[in-house]
Design an enzyme around this catalytic site. Structure first.
Site, mmCIF file in Angstrom:
data_model
loop_
_atom_site.group_PDB
_atom_site.id
_atom_site.type_symbol
_atom_site.label_atom_id
_atom_site.label_comp_id
_atom_site.label_asym_id
_atom_site.label_seq_id
_atom_site.Cartn_x
_atom_site.Cartn_y
_atom_site.Cartn_z
ATOM 1 N N CYS A 194 33.594 36.117 44.579
ATOM 2 C CA CYS A 194 33.776 37.517 44.986
ATOM 3 C C CYS A 194 32.774 37.901 46.068
ATOM 4 C CB CYS A 194 33.631 38.438 43.790
ATOM 5 S SG CYS A 194 34.539 37.860 42.355
ATOM 6 N N HIS A 226 39.874 45.215 44.752
ATOM 7 C CA HIS A 226 38.985 44.059 44.915
ATOM 8 C C HIS A 226 39.762 42.848 45.406
ATOM 9 C CE1 HIS A 226 35.840 41.215 44.474
ATOM 10 N NE2 HIS A 226 36.001 40.912 43.196
#
Ligand SMILES: [Zn+2]
Lengths: 390, 345, 148
Positions: A87, A336
């Site tokens: 991420c 996200h």
């Protein structure tokens, strides 16, 4: 004197885009970035590209994704590299671009992030999230990504008397911010009751405590301070940056109520920037789960350890507060798209420090100094960047 | 028989998975329960014969004098519900317990007599290893399976028993045995590749085979020992249903009080290869020095083993009952949960 | 689709997976589990000896994974059980380990609760069963070492 500046930024809306693939998403963000340069720019001036992406487009182009994307937008010749740190892939792409410029070799580098998660079946999407934890000892013990943060949350609640409602408050705040952001995936508010009533994902975390892994792309143009003003009168300077790692598996960490990689990256960034948390006007913080934002408050020095819930309750981290956190909506409401997230944070800060928020109501007044915080997986890697408006 | 004539049982452990299903659940689901059980243990989704065998073995090793797993001489494993049809099974147990790689292993797998077979064979192997400290392990575990609509399924339970054998500190010694084998067709079988039991379901026929074969084994044993049923304090009968074993005992001239202490069917159901060994463990939980025990195990198809055991003065010295604590408690599950846990849904 | 740990990779770890064999650092005496190239305690030691861990520990933290959110390898288990608990266990010898906590029923585990290791099936891949450690509450039913 800063050596590096950002002179352009572009981002797709984050969300569900069944009509666009990884190439189209990247192209959209890239075109918007070119268009954002105040004095215009010849794409031929871009000398290198670093593209953050975890899943390589859902696994479709594991090798040489970056050259594929840059040649797709008409940049076939420049060195182009996919950067992967889960991420934090976007954040690491940004740091790679910053370092490349700071080295003196390049004057203009594209830092990008892109992810295409929503084409994948539910099972495959879960696969890509699962690969960011420790495969042998976390995932294959049955622990999910949410489960890892849930384990941290349970411990945090025990050690700091944090209440379930505090977690909910993070979601409520960030959804309120996201409701005003046209680039956010979720543009609606939620209340505490809704969050608390949401179905459990990994106790104590419910569905409203978890961000949505989604599609999106973002780019920024990183320029040497020497040439920045030839593109714009209002560059956003990079004052300092830091990056650090930690054990992937939470069982190897001495503490699980703080991310050591964040603390270390943040210390580097403040030190280089010569500023401290008290100087910040806003921060984009990695809130993949509500507990992550709460832990980040003290890891980033926004409050003392243990005062995290109090800081949240005080309203200081809301838009209009003393240190607004995630005015974009954060990962929670903005969405996200793994590899794009870190670059999306830089985009938000670029606009905020230039007073360019789409709606006046979501503009942080007189914002001068900002911080972005991007975390890989459950803290195996982290990037912190401090910026100043020009 | 003297004290040092051969290896014997020095410790034992019993394991039942923590969940329980009651016969009421069967009555709710099917209108009746075909087995004379009150309840039976249900293995967890992630349990099988090997994990249960390891659990019972750890309990057995903890219940006796401390010994180094790396010194074991023999492991005899028994199950009819192995997770693999081909692949060494003992290796999983050996690795899990840290037994030595050069250990002699025996795997008894094709009928519910296998528990007694494992006990016999391990004792024989250990009898050859006449060195101080030599010891061995018998691990029996079972969770037999049948189709949900088959009445046979109602009685099928799950559990494991492990027995530590050794030359010193013996609680009970194997002093005689008798085996009996006779071809019998259609009685409880699984063809190769099948997971679920079949039975032609003609009780008159299978019942008479059971009576004849198990009876012959006990008869042969009594003949060899020269003793009468009354000379034995306990008879451990096969417990694959709630009746046949008790009827056999009566026919052979044993009294209710000789059979009952080891007869646990209503709480365990049919635990396959463990059925006779759970009964033996229940006897060892209460037996006094000098008492004699007959254990008779039965496997369809058909084979029976009768074992003659003598309880020593060691019994009771450090007694920590195994069966009661393993059976007590338990978390109830309903029939639907049962089907899911047993992968039948 | 699952995260792939090859059969060979799993097999190399069997003593660790089946019976919790850890490493004792010959430099500082600290215990590492799972094994490391450089000791996690002293950051210096590179020579280790095997040590059999007790399997006893306390629950440091835990979560209950809802059925729908289980990793693909655990989907069947989650379907059968509805949900399952994964804990972070602080072992008696020092290291912490992530593992499923079984036999907790529907009640909530407690932090600090005593647990003990059990061997269970973890998941299957390519038809091969992968056994390994899980933990369960160390209740009264569990045997205690003999008094003699
Ligand atoms: Zn060390």
């Amino acid at each position: 004197m800063p050596e590096v500046a950002i002179v352009g930024a572009g981002q797709t809306r984050f969300g569900d885009f069944p009509d666009r693939g990884v190439k189209e998403l990247f192209a959209e963000a890239y075109q918007e970035t070119l268009a954002s340069v105040d004095r215009g720019m010849d794409p031929a001036d871009i000398q290198a590209a670093y593209i953050g992406c975890l899943s390589a487009g859902g696994g479709f182009q594991l090798g040489q994704l970056a050259p594929l994307l840059t040649s797709y937008v008409g940049l076939p010749d420049i060195p182009s590299l996919r950067v992967e740190n889960a991420c934090a892939s976007g954040g690491y792409a940004l740091v790679a671009a910053i370092c490349a410029v700071a080295s003196g070799r390049y004057d203009l580098v594209l830092a990008a992030g892109v992810e295409k998660m929503r084409d994948a079946s539910a099972n495959r999407a879960r696969y890509w999230l699962g690969v960011s934890g420790d495969t042998e000892y976390e995932r294959l013990a049955g622990l999910t990504f949410a489960g890892i943060y849930a384990t941290m949350a349970r411990r945090y609640m025990e050690e700091y008397a944090l209440k379930r409602e505090h977690l909910a408050l993070v979601a409520v705040k960030n959804h309120a911010h996201g409701a005003q952001n046209p680039k956010a995936q979720f543009q609606r508010q939620v209340d505490v009751d809704t969050v608390l009533r949401g179905p459990e994902v990994a106790s104590p975390l419910g569905v409203w405590d978890c961000c949505s892994t989604t599609d999106g792309a973002a780019c920024v143009l990183v320029a040497s301070a020497r040439v920045a003003r030839s593109f714009t009168d209002r560059p956003v300077y990079v004052m300092g940056w830091g990056a650090a790692s930690d054990h992937l598996a939470i069982h190897d960490r001495a503490r699980i109520t703080s991310l050591r990689a964040t603390v270390s990256a943040c210390r580097q960034a403040y030190q280089q920037a010569g500023v401290g948390p008290q100087d910040l006007d806003l921060a984009e913080v990695h809130d993949c789960f509500t507990i992550a934002e709460i832990m980040a408050y003290s890891d980033l020095g926004l409050c003392e350890e243990g005062r995290n819930a109090a800081l949240l309750e005080s309203g200081a981290t809301r838009l209009g507060g003393s240190i607004p956190v995630n005015v974009s909506g954060g990962l929670k409401a903005k969405g996200h798209p793994l590899g794009a997230t870190g670059i999306g944070m830089a985009c938000e800060i670029f606009w905020q420090l230039r007073g360019q928020a789409e709606l006046p109501s979501r503009q942080v007044k007189d914002a001068q100094i900002a911080l972005s915080h991007n975390v890989g997986g459950s803290g195996g890697s982290a990037v912190v960047v401090v910026y100043r408006g020009g | 028989m003297g004290r040092h004539d051969g290896p014997g049982i020095v410790a034992y452990g019993v394991y039942f998975p923590s969940r329980r299903i009651s016969s009421d659940e069967y009555r709710r689901a099917w209108g009746s329960c075909a087995a004379a059980i009150k309840e039976k243990a249900v293995p967890d989704f992630d349990e099988d014969s090997l994990t249960m065998a390891v659990e019972a073995s750890r309990r057995a090793l903890l219940s006796g004098p401390r010994r180094d797993p790396g010194t074991a001489a023999v492991l005899a494993l028994a199950t009819t519900s192995a997770p693999y049809a081909e692949k060494a099974l003992a290796s999983t147990v050996v690795s899990s317990l840290g037994l030595p790689p050069d250990i002699v292993t025996v795997e008894c797998t094709t009928s519910s007599r296998a528990g007694a077979e494992a006990l016999e064979l391990a004792t024989m192997v250990l009898a050859e290893k006449r060195k101080p400290g030599a010891w061995g392990l018998v691990a029996a575990a079972d969770a037999p399976r049948a189709a949900p609509h088959d009445p046979l399924e109602h009685g099928l339970g799950a559990g494991a028993v492990a027995i530590v054998l050794g030359w010193e500190d013996v609680l009970a010694r194997l002093v005689g045995r008798c085996s009996w084998v006779e071809e019998s067709l259609g009685e409880r079988f699984r063809r190769a590749g099948q997971e679920r039991l079949n039975d032609m379901g003609v009780r008159e026929v299978t019942g008479s085979v059971f009576d004849r074969v198990a009876g012959a084994a006990v008869g042969g044993l009594l003949e060899a020992s020269g003793l009468k049923p009354a000379d034995y304090r306990y008879l451990v009968v096969p417990q694959h249903d709630g009746r046949a074993g008790l009827q056999l005992a009566r026919r052979l001239g044993f009294k209710e009080e000789q059979v009952r202490p080891a007869f646990l069917f209503d709480r365990t159901g049919d635990v396959g290869v463990c059925s006779c060994l759970v009964g033996l463990a229940a006897v060892l939980d209460v037996a006094a020095p000098g008492e004699r025990v007959i254990l008779v195990a039965y496997g369809s198809g058909a084979a029976a083993s009768a074992l003659d055991l003598e309880v020593t003065a060691e019994a009771g010295a450090h007694r920590r009952p195994q069966v009661g604590p393993a059976l007590d408690g338990g978390v109830p599950v309903d029939y639907l949960e049962y089907l899911k846990l047993r992968r039948m849904l | 689709m699952g995260a792939h740990v090859s059969i060979a990779m799993y097999q190399r770890n069997i003593p660790l997976r089946y019976r919790l064999v850890g490493q004792r650092c010959q430099t500082c005496g600290g215990v590492n589990f799972p094994p490391r190239a450089v000791c996690s305690q002293c950051s210096k030691g590179t020579r280790f000896e095997d040590i059999q861990l007790s399997g006893r520990g306390v629950l440091y933290s835990w979560t209950r994974i809802a059925g729908a959110g289980a990793p693909s390898e655990f989907a069947a288990q989650a379907q059968a059980l509805g949900s399952f608990v994964v804990g972070l266990v602080q072992l008696e010898e020092g290291p912490r380990v992530v593992a499923q906590i079984v036999e907790v029923g529907r009640s909530a585990p407690r932090l600090g609760q005593r647990v003990e290791a059990v061997l269970r099936r973890i998941y299957e891949e390519d038809g091969v069963i992968r056994y390994g450690y899980k933990f369960r509450p160390a209740g009264d039913a569990a045997p205690t070492p003999p008094g003699k």
